[in-house]
Every structure is written in C-alpha cells, then in structure tokens.
Motif scaffolding. Structure first.
Motif, PDB file in Angstrom:
ATOM      1  N   LEU A  74     -27.768  18.832 -30.034  1.00  0.00           N
ATOM      2  CA  LEU A  74     -28.329  20.181 -30.076  1.00  0.00           C
ATOM      3  C   LEU A  74     -27.458  21.127 -30.897  1.00  0.00           C
ATOM      4  O   LEU A  74     -27.973  22.007 -31.603  1.00  0.00           O
ATOM      5  N   GLU A  75     -26.143  20.934 -30.819  1.00  0.00           N
ATOM      6  CA  GLU A  75     -25.248  21.779 -31.618  1.00  0.00           C
ATOM      7  C   GLU A  75     -25.500  21.573 -33.110  1.00  0.00           C
ATOM      8  O   GLU A  75     -25.578  22.539 -33.888  1.00  0.00           O
ATOM      9  N   LEU A  76     -25.647  20.314 -33.518  1.00  0.00           N
ATOM     10  CA  LEU A  76     -25.918  20.028 -34.923  1.00  0.00           C
ATOM     11  C   LEU A  76     -27.278  20.556 -35.348  1.00  0.00           C
ATOM     12  O   LEU A  76     -27.434  21.106 -36.453  1.00  0.00           O
ATOM     13  N   LEU A  77     -28.275  20.384 -34.481  1.00  0.00           N
ATOM     14  CA  LEU A  77     -29.613  20.859 -34.820  1.00  0.00           C
ATOM     15  C   LEU A  77     -29.665  22.383 -34.902  1.00  0.00           C
ATOM     16  O   LEU A  77     -30.408  22.941 -35.730  1.00  0.00           O
ATOM     17  N   HIS A  78     -28.908  23.056 -34.075  1.00  0.00           N
ATOM     18  CA  HIS A  78     -28.859  24.517 -34.165  1.00  0.00           C
ATOM     19  C   HIS A  78     -28.191  24.960 -35.472  1.00  0.00           C
ATOM     20  O   HIS A  78     -28.618  25.950 -36.081  1.00  0.00           O
ATOM     21  N   LYS A  79     -27.152  24.247 -35.896  1.00  0.00           N
ATOM     22  CA  LYS A  79     -26.545  24.572 -37.180  1.00  0.00           C
ATOM     23  C   LYS A  79     -27.542  24.352 -38.323  1.00  0.00           C
ATOM     24  O   LYS A  79     -27.620  25.150 -39.257  1.00  0.00           O
ATOM     25  N   GLY A  80     -28.287  23.266 -38.210  1.00  0.00           N
ATOM     26  CA  GLY A  80     -29.305  23.012 -39.216  1.00  0.00           C
ATOM     27  C   GLY A  80     -30.390  24.070 -39.214  1.00  0.00           C
ATOM     28  O   GLY A  80     -30.857  24.502 -40.279  1.00  0.00           O
ATOM     29  N   TYR A  81     -30.778  24.512 -38.033  1.00  0.00           N
ATOM     30  CA  TYR A  81     -31.805  25.552 -37.935  1.00  0.00           C
ATOM     31  C   TYR A  81     -31.295  26.856 -38.553  1.00  0.00           C
ATOM     32  O   TYR A  81     -32.052  27.579 -39.226  1.00  0.00           O
ATOM     33  N   SER A  82     -30.013  27.163 -38.342  1.00  0.00           N
ATOM     34  CA  SER A  82     -29.430  28.357 -38.953  1.00  0.00           C
ATOM     35  C   SER A  82     -29.469  28.266 -40.477  1.00  0.00           C
ATOM     36  O   SER A  82     -29.801  29.248 -41.159  1.00  0.00           O
ATOM     37  N   MET A  83     -29.133  27.095 -41.026  1.00  0.00           N
ATOM     38  CA  MET A  83     -29.212  26.915 -42.478  1.00  0.00           C
ATOM     39  C   MET A  83     -30.651  27.046 -42.968  1.00  0.00           C
ATOM     40  O   MET A  83     -30.907  27.638 -44.015  1.00  0.00           O
ATOM     41  N   ALA A  84     -31.592  26.532 -42.190  1.00  0.00           N
ATOM     42  CA  ALA A  84     -32.996  26.584 -42.598  1.00  0.00           C
ATOM     43  C   ALA A  84     -33.522  28.013 -42.625  1.00  0.00           C
ATOM     44  O   ALA A  84     -34.276  28.399 -43.525  1.00  0.00           O
ATOM     45  N   THR A  85     -33.137  28.809 -41.637  1.00  0.00           N
ATOM     46  CA  THR A  85     -33.608  30.203 -41.599  1.00  0.00           C
ATOM     47  C   THR A  85     -33.012  31.027 -42.743  1.00  0.00           C
ATOM     48  O   THR A  85     -33.596  32.040 -43.146  1.00  0.00           O
ATOM     49  N   GLU A  86     -31.863  30.612 -43.280  1.00  0.00           N
ATOM     50  CA  GLU A  86     -31.233  31.325 -44.381  1.00  0.00           C
ATOM     51  C   GLU A  86     -31.609  30.757 -45.752  1.00  0.00           C
ATOM     52  O   GLU A  86     -31.108  31.223 -46.776  1.00  0.00           O
ATOM     53  N   SER A  87     -32.487  29.772 -45.770  1.00  0.00           N
ATOM     54  CA  SER A  87     -32.821  29.100 -47.021  1.00  0.00           C
ATOM     55  C   SER A  87     -33.994  29.730 -47.756  1.00  0.00           C
ATOM     56  O   SER A  87     -34.316  29.310 -48.868  1.00  0.00           O
ATOM     57  N   ASP A  88     -34.640  30.719 -47.157  1.00  0.00           N
ATOM     58  CA  ASP A  88     -35.826  31.362 -47.753  1.00  0.00           C
ATOM     59  C   ASP A  88     -36.954  30.365 -48.002  1.00  0.00           C
ATOM     60  O   ASP A  88     -37.753  30.528 -48.918  1.00  0.00           O
ATOM     61  N   ASP A  89     -37.001  29.323 -47.189  1.00  0.00           N
ATOM     62  CA  ASP A  89     -38.056  28.311 -47.303  1.00  0.00           C
ATOM     63  C   ASP A  89     -38.706  28.171 -45.931  1.00  0.00           C
ATOM     64  O   ASP A  89     -38.138  27.571 -45.018  1.00  0.00           O
ATOM     65  N   LYS A  90     -39.890  28.739 -45.787  1.00  0.00           N
ATOM     66  CA  LYS A  90     -40.573  28.748 -44.492  1.00  0.00           C
ATOM     67  C   LYS A  90     -40.945  27.356 -44.018  1.00  0.00           C
ATOM     68  O   LYS A  90     -40.948  27.074 -42.816  1.00  0.00           O
ATOM     69  N   GLN A  91     -41.277  26.485 -44.933  1.00  0.00           N
ATOM     70  CA  GLN A  91     -41.638  25.121 -44.530  1.00  0.00           C
ATOM     71  C   GLN A  91     -40.448  24.428 -43.877  1.00  0.00           C
ATOM     72  O   GLN A  91     -40.586  23.782 -42.826  1.00  0.00           O
ATOM     73  N   ILE A  92     -39.270  24.554 -44.474  1.00  0.00           N
ATOM     74  CA  ILE A  92     -38.066  23.951 -43.900  1.00  0.00           C
ATOM     75  C   ILE A  92     -37.724  24.613 -42.567  1.00  0.00           C
ATOM     76  O   ILE A  92     -37.326  23.947 -41.605  1.00  0.00           O
ATOM     77  N   GLU A  93     -37.877  25.929 -42.499  1.00  0.00           N
ATOM     78  CA  GLU A  93     -37.604  26.623 -41.240  1.00  0.00           C
ATOM     79  C   GLU A  93     -38.522  26.126 -40.132  1.00  0.00           C
ATOM     80  O   GLU A  93     -38.093  25.913 -38.989  1.00  0.00           O
ATOM     81  N   GLY A  94     -39.792  25.919 -40.447  1.00  0.00           N
ATOM     82  CA  GLY A  94     -40.723  25.404 -39.447  1.00  0.00           C
ATOM     83  C   GLY A  94     -40.363  23.998 -39.001  1.00  0.00           C
ATOM     84  O   GLY A  94     -40.406  23.686 -37.807  1.00  0.00           O
ATOM     85  N   GLU A  95     -40.003  23.134 -39.966  1.00  0.00           N
ATOM     86  CA  GLU A  95     -39.613  21.773 -39.612  1.00  0.00           C
ATOM     87  C   GLU A  95     -38.370  21.765 -38.718  1.00  0.00           C
ATOM     88  O   GLU A  95     -38.271  20.965 -37.787  1.00  0.00           O
ATOM     89  N   ALA A  96     -37.419  22.661 -39.016  1.00  0.00           N
ATOM     90  CA  ALA A  96     -36.211  22.735 -38.200  1.00  0.00           C
ATOM     91  C   ALA A  96     -36.537  23.190 -36.776  1.00  0.00           C
ATOM     92  O   ALA A  96     -35.971  22.673 -35.799  1.00  0.00           O
ATOM     93  N   ALA A  97     -37.456  24.149 -36.637  1.00  0.00           N
ATOM     94  CA  ALA A  97     -37.870  24.599 -35.302  1.00  0.00           C
ATOM     95  C   ALA A  97     -38.561  23.476 -34.541  1.00  0.00           C
ATOM     96  O   ALA A  97     -38.338  23.289 -33.331  1.00  0.00           O
ATOM     97  N   HIS A  98     -39.385  22.709 -35.225  1.00  0.00           N
ATOM     98  CA  HIS A  98     -40.076  21.583 -34.595  1.00  0.00           C
ATOM     99  C   HIS A  98     -39.084  20.528 -34.110  1.00  0.00           C
ATOM    100  O   HIS A  98     -39.209  19.994 -33.000  1.00  0.00           O
ATOM    101  N   ARG A  99     -38.068  20.247 -34.936  1.00  0.00           N
ATOM    102  CA  ARG A  99     -37.059  19.267 -34.545  1.00  0.00           C
ATOM    103  C   ARG A  99     -36.286  19.741 -33.314  1.00  0.00           C
ATOM    104  O   ARG A  99     -35.986  18.956 -32.416  1.00  0.00           O
ATOM    105  N   LEU A 100     -35.945  21.015 -33.277  1.00  0.00           N
ATOM    106  CA  LEU A 100     -35.243  21.533 -32.107  1.00  0.00           C
ATOM    107  C   LEU A 100     -36.117  21.462 -30.868  1.00  0.00           C
ATOM    108  O   LEU A 100     -35.643  21.133 -29.768  1.00  0.00           O
TER     109      LEU A 100
END
Length: 456
Positions: free
Chosen positions: A253-279
């Motif tokens: 979960l710690e790694l996935l939260h770090k990934g989700y933080s990177m996704a939200t800062e990437s300006d890519d909504k598709q990646i942000e959604g995928e990261a939320a789904h994975r979490l």
C-alpha cells in the motif's frame, strides 16, 4: 628472292595514303617531342588515378569494420575509434558466450559490424560527439549520444542503447543538460521494460529532479518531469506486486500510494484513474471495503469525464465485488445491472457476457444466502445466463461458452425444482394437473432411456 620481296613490300606500301596534313605532322611531332607541361599533366593524372585505385581496392578488400575504423583514425577521432572497437568486441564476446538456443547466438541475427547503415550512423554521431567535446560544446555532445541511444530501439540492441544513454547522462560535463535529462527518462523506461525496477526507479527520480530545475521538454514537446512521473507510477505499481502477493499489505500500500501521488502529478487523467483503481483493488484485498469503494468512485468519476465506457464497467464490477463482500446484495445487483447496461449500449460484447454471468450468479447467491424460496430469482438468473451464453457465442470465446452452458443448465434445473416444490405445497387443481403431467413425462422419458440401454 630478296629483290622480289622488296618489290612486293613497295607495292603494298603504295596502297596506304601518305599522311601529309599539318595536323598529322603536329601530332607526330608532339608524340616525338612532348613538352614539359604535357609531361607534368600526364604524371599528375597517373598519380591521382593510382591513389584512387588504392582507395578503391582497400574499400573492396577490407571489411566494413576495418574501413570504418581506419576512417575514424584518419580523421583524428581516436576516442571514438577506441569506444567503437570496444563495443564491437564486447558484442562478439557476448555472442561467443551465449547459449546455443539464445537469441544472441542466432546466426540469423547479424553483428553490428556487419550492418553498414548502423555502423555508419554510429561512426558519424560518435565522431560529431567527440568534436563537440573537444570544443566544450557539452549539450551538442549529449545530443549526438542521445540520438544513438534512441536509434538502437530494436529489442536486440538494448545493450547498445543503454550504453549510449549512460554515456550521455553519466558524464561530469553536460549531465544536467536537456539531452542528458531525456536520456535518464529513456533509461528509466528501458530498465522498466527489462524488469530492473530499482535501476528504473533511480533513473526516473534523477530525471524528475533535473527536469524540475531545467523545465526541459523532450523532442516530442512533452515535459520531461511529467514523462518521468508517468514512468515512476508504473515502476511503483510493479514494485508493489511482490509484497502484495506475499500478503505484505503495508509495504504494498505504501508503494501504491507513492505511485498514486506520481499519477496525480502527471497531468494524465487516464493514469490517475488506473492508479486509483489499483489502490482500490489493494484495499479490497485487505478487506477494507470502505476505502476501496472511495478509490473506485474516484476511478469511476475520471472515467465518466473521459467517456471511457470500459473503465466505467471496471469500476462498477469492482464496486459490486466490495458490496457483495459486505453482504449488501441489493446494491450489488444494482451495480451489476448498471454494468450490463453500460456494456450493452457500448457494444463491449466480451464484457457484456461476463457481466451477465456475474449478475446471474448474484441472483443465485441471494437465494442461497437468505435461505428463502425466491424462485423468481432463479428464473431471473436463468435469463441472464442465457443472455451471457448468446453473447459468448457472438464473441467466439469457447471457454466462456462452456462456462455459460453449465450455468444455464444449473439455473434451469433449479427453476424447475422450484416450480415443482411450489406445486407440491399448493395442492391446487392446477398444481395437481402440472404434477401429473410432469410424472407422466418423467415415466415416458424413463421408459425410453431403459429401451435405449437395452438396445445398445
């Protein structure tokens, strides 16, 4: 005899015309007494022809590798020669040490020294990089090495690609330039592709730090800081797989939260959604369904804004699973019915077949969980199983068809047993007539079956 022969020669000579023209005389004189200028021109022509012939012979007789290396030395690019010679020898050593069945040992794959276009490209850009290095033009030097790293994009050339990327990014001079920063982004993606996650993580993090300071863009115009964040999300997502499989949920979960933080800062909504789904899936696996549903809702909202029907279906399916785990069957059915609707109107046939089978199973589960005789639920389940079977036939998925056939047969049997039980309890005239018909039909079918066995 001698006199006759002489007379014969005179007669033959008289048949030839006498050359008496001025042009002829001058031509004869020039041949007889060449001047210094004509001698000098002739000697120069002979010498140039001799030099050209030597070069042509060398190009013909020597190997491609030898000609390229000699040219590099003649141009004074000794560092480039040494580096290229090392790369060619290293490739030969890897080929010799490779297993017979490996791709490196395949005779169908030529060595770099046997590929003219690649070798000439390497020579050109390595020499240009060396010239830029001599003049202190570090960004230009890095540009040429970045080009070579990107030029070797084929899977069999990954080692060459990494060599040039490292030679671009790891040098003391120019390491903070735009091409060196892009080389780190390329290395992070390449290491991720090879499964070397820690090395990929290191390169991506360095790229982000350098890109933040310089505000660099890659050659396609995409900000390098955003590109590196998108790569880093994928790296964290892959890093979380091993601890999740080992039930080390806190680390995952710690790694996935770090990934989700990177996704939200990437300006890519598709990646942000995928990261939320994975979490959400990770929290679902730990049994924290409330938190899981929050991330599924986030994923669903992003998919709605992007008009991503497939993503919306994934969100409803995940949400239904959490609600089922909580025992909220009504909400589970509502989610799955919405999933069936979305997949049907968007023509997602495979997803539609899967959704129909899921919904049919939920109707059957509801009856078993509540221990009630809601035989209408079996009939409803049968309807969805039949729909799932029909759609699976359209998709041509044999395994899905077989699964749907089993579910249809089971639901039909359960619905028939339910009708029979209700008629037994009712004992009304209509129920009795149906029971008699069923009994007679069963006896007829039994007799036919016994006759068939006897004949066989």
């Amino acid at each position: 005899m001698d006199a006759a022969a002489a007379a014969k020669r005179r007669r033959a000579g008289s048949l030839l015309p006498e050359v008496t023209s001025k042009r002829g005389r001058s031509s004869q004189n020039s041949r007889a007494k060449p001047d210094n200028e004509s001698l000098h021109t002739s000697s120069e022509w002979d010498e140039s022809a001799q030099v050209a012939s030597k070069r042509e012979i060398a190009l013909f007789r020597n190997s491609l590798k030898q000609n390229v290396c000699v040219r590099m030395l003649q141009e004074g690019n000794h560092r480039s020669f040494s580096e290229l010679f090392y790369l060619l020898q290293a490739e030969r050593d890897r080929r010799a040490a490779a297993e017979p069945s490996s791709a490196l040992s395949s005779e169908l794959r030529p060595l770099l020294e046997e590929q003219r276009e690649k070798l000439e490209t390497v020579r050109l850009h390595m020499c240009e990089a060396e010239q830029a290095e001599r003049t202190g033009s570090w960004p230009a030097m890095c540009e040429h090495r970045l080009f070579l790293g990107q030029f070797f994009s084929a899977p069999e050339d990954q080692l060459l690609s990494l060599h040039f990327f490292h030679s671009c990014a790891d040098r003391e001079q120019g390491r903070s330039s735009r091409p060196a920063t892009e080389a780190r982004a390329c290395m992070a993606e390449l290491y991720l592709q090879q499964g070397e996650l820690e090395e990929a993580r290191q390169q991506a993090e360095l790229c982000i730090r350098q890109a933040e300071d310089g505000g660099w863009l890659d050659l396609s115009g995409r900000p390098l800081r955003l590109r590196a964040r998108q790569t880093l999300w994928r790296i964290y997502d892959q890093l979380a797989v091993a601890p999740m499989d080992a039930a080390n949920y806190s680390e995952a979960l710690e790694l996935l939260h770090k990934g989700y933080s990177m996704a939200t800062e990437s300006d890519d909504k598709q990646i942000e959604g995928e990261a939320a789904h994975r979490l959400g899936l990770a929290y679902q696996r730990t049994g924290d369904h409330n938190t899981a549903k929050k991330f599924f809702n986030t994923y669903m909202q992003i998919c709605v804004t992007m008009n991503d029907a497939g993503g919306i279906g994934k969100a409803y399916k995940a949400m239904a699973k959490s609600m089922e785990s909580e025992g909220n069957m009504e909400e589970t059915i509502r989610c799955l019915e919405e999933l069936v609707h979305i997949t049907r109107i968007n023509g997602l046939l495979h997803n539609l077949a899967d959704a129909c089978l899921l919904l049919g199973n939920i109707y059957c589960t509801t009856v078993r969980a509540k221990h009630i005789n809601i035989y209408s639920h079996y009939i409803r389940a049968l309807e969805f199983f039949i729909q799932g079977y029909e759609v699976s036939c359209e998709t041509g998925d044999v395994s899905l068809q077989q699964k749907a056939q089993v579910l249809v047969a089971r639901a039909r049997a359960q619905s028939l047993l339910g009708t029979y039980g209700a008629d037994v309890v009712s004992a009304s005239p209509g129920a009795l007539r149906r029971l008699l018909v069923w009994k007679n039909t069963r006896e007829t079918l039994g007799a036919q079956s016994r006759l068939h066995r006897a004949e066989s």
